[in-house]
Design a protein around this motif. Structure first.
Motif, PDB file in Angstrom:
ATOM      1  N   SER A 169     -16.731-118.649  15.175  1.00  0.00           N
ATOM      2  CA  SER A 169     -16.955-117.406  15.913  1.00  0.00           C
ATOM      3  C   SER A 169     -17.293-116.231  15.007  1.00  0.00           C
ATOM      4  O   SER A 169     -17.698-115.175  15.493  1.00  0.00           O
ATOM      5  N   VAL A 170     -17.135-116.402  13.681  1.00  0.00           N
ATOM      6  CA  VAL A 170     -17.417-115.327  12.732  1.00  0.00           C
ATOM      7  C   VAL A 170     -18.291-115.881  11.613  1.00  0.00           C
ATOM      8  O   VAL A 170     -17.978-116.929  11.035  1.00  0.00           O
ATOM      9  N   ILE A 171     -19.389-115.191  11.318  1.00  0.00           N
ATOM     10  CA  ILE A 171     -20.292-115.608  10.245  1.00  0.00           C
ATOM     11  C   ILE A 171     -19.920-114.913   8.942  1.00  0.00           C
ATOM     12  O   ILE A 171     -19.696-113.698   8.920  1.00  0.00           O
ATOM     13  N   THR A 216     -32.932-113.498  15.872  1.00  0.00           N
ATOM     14  CA  THR A 216     -31.809-114.177  15.221  1.00  0.00           C
ATOM     15  C   THR A 216     -30.848-113.121  14.699  1.00  0.00           C
ATOM     16  O   THR A 216     -31.107-112.476  13.695  1.00  0.00           O
ATOM     17  N   ASN A 217     -29.763-112.937  15.403  1.00  0.00           N
ATOM     18  CA  ASN A 217     -28.698-112.047  14.958  1.00  0.00           C
ATOM     19  C   ASN A 217     -27.380-112.798  15.069  1.00  0.00           C
ATOM     20  O   ASN A 217     -27.345-113.947  15.528  1.00  0.00           O
ATOM     21  N   GLU A 218     -26.297-112.172  14.657  1.00  0.00           N
ATOM     22  CA  GLU A 218     -25.013-112.878  14.615  1.00  0.00           C
ATOM     23  C   GLU A 218     -24.612-113.405  15.980  1.00  0.00           C
ATOM     24  O   GLU A 218     -24.171-114.545  16.119  1.00  0.00           O
ATOM     25  N   GLY A 219     -24.766-112.577  17.021  1.00  0.00           N
ATOM     26  CA  GLY A 219     -24.373-113.009  18.357  1.00  0.00           C
ATOM     27  C   GLY A 219     -25.198-114.185  18.847  1.00  0.00           C
ATOM     28  O   GLY A 219     -24.657-115.156  19.398  1.00  0.00           O
ATOM     29  N   THR A 220     -26.510-114.120  18.630  1.00  0.00           N
ATOM     30  CA  THR A 220     -27.398-115.208  19.056  1.00  0.00           C
ATOM     31  C   THR A 220     -27.044-116.505  18.352  1.00  0.00           C
ATOM     32  O   THR A 220     -26.990-117.577  18.970  1.00  0.00           O
TER      33      THR A 220
END
Length: 266
Positions: A169-171, A216-220
């Motif tokens: 859930s966290v990058i 392309t972002n963290e949520g996606t």
């Protein structure tokens, strides 16, 4: 600067590849569309291109101007050939199997061969900033800043290696951006002049890949990881905290073509 992404503000927003009024990342296709004069001299100085006191904008503009100058000749080579974009070399693979549902491709299982990749690891405040700065550093290596002193040629996709926490859930802030060396440079890869870019030998691997479109972002990416995990028949076969995002088209394009890759345990 909008901390949600690595962007240009002022003097043209996201560049020629972005949607009207929408800032986006500087990419090869953005730079290809600039004129020769713009590539030789960006036409923007730091005072015009950034708001006073915005250190991040100033830094990005400096990167962009340097890459544009380095890329002038290679871009001219690309744009003189109408088929330049379609001729970009693809990372070779063979399809082992795939799974569909109601005509929709859920995933494809592929075999990739051992190969040399140029990689740079970046740790910016956001994922979007990291991939932007990493991409621009690789572009300098591809265009001129290498031991061959020559344009190496573009390949697709550009791959981003990411790490997550155990819950996926966290990058992690440490993001690796990777470029596949063209076939004619695989045997003797030109060495980068940037000492933070390294040539890595990626071993042969089996990847589970799933296509998706859009930014392309963290949520996606977290959503794509979750979606892929849900459709795999045997989720225990892949590494559970290391994933890859493969990008095939302009990052500023509304329908950007991407894939999420899961690596099979060996």
């Amino acid at each position: 600067m909008d901390r949600g992404g690595c962007q240009l503000s002022g003097g043209g927003g996201g560049g020629p590849g972005s949607d009207s009024g929408t800032p986006g990342m500087i990419t090869l296709e953005d730079l290809e569309s600039f004129s020769e004069d713009q590539l030789s001299d960006s036409g923007m100085d730091e005072e015009e291109g950034t708001a006073p006191g915005e250190a991040d904008n100033d830094r990005l503009l400096h990167y962009w101007q340097g890459v544009a100058r380095d890329m002038a000749e290679p871009i001219q080579q690309l744009t003189t050939n109408d088929n330049g974009r379609s001729n970009r070399e693809r990372v070779p693979f063979s399809v082992l199997t795939h799974k569909e549902k109601c005509g929709e491709l859920l995933y494809e299982k592929r075999s990739y061969e051992k190969a040399n990749w140029a990689c740079v690891t970046v740790s910016e405040d956001t994922y979007e900033q990291s991939i932007c700065y990493g991409f621009m550093r690789l572009m300098r290596y591809i265009c001129k800043q290498n031991s061959a002193g020559d344009f190496l040629g573009m390949t697709l996709p550009i791959v981003t290696v990411i790490h997550t926490d155990e819950s996926q859930s966290v990058i992690s802030r440490d993001v690796t951006v990777a470029y596949y060396l063209p076939e004619n440079h695989q045997a003797q890869p030109p060495m980068p002049t940037d000492n933070e870019i390294v040539i890595e030998v990626w071993p042969a691997a089996v990847m589970y890949t799933r296509p998706f479109t859009g930014p392309t972002n963290e949520g996606t990416i977290i959503r794509q990881i979750t979606a892929m995990a849900e459709v795999l028949d045997t989720p225990a076969v892949y590494a559970n905290n290391t994933f890859m995002v493969a990008s095939y088209t302009n990052a500023a394009h509304a329908n950007r073509e991407n894939e999420i890759w899961f690596m099979e345990w060996r």
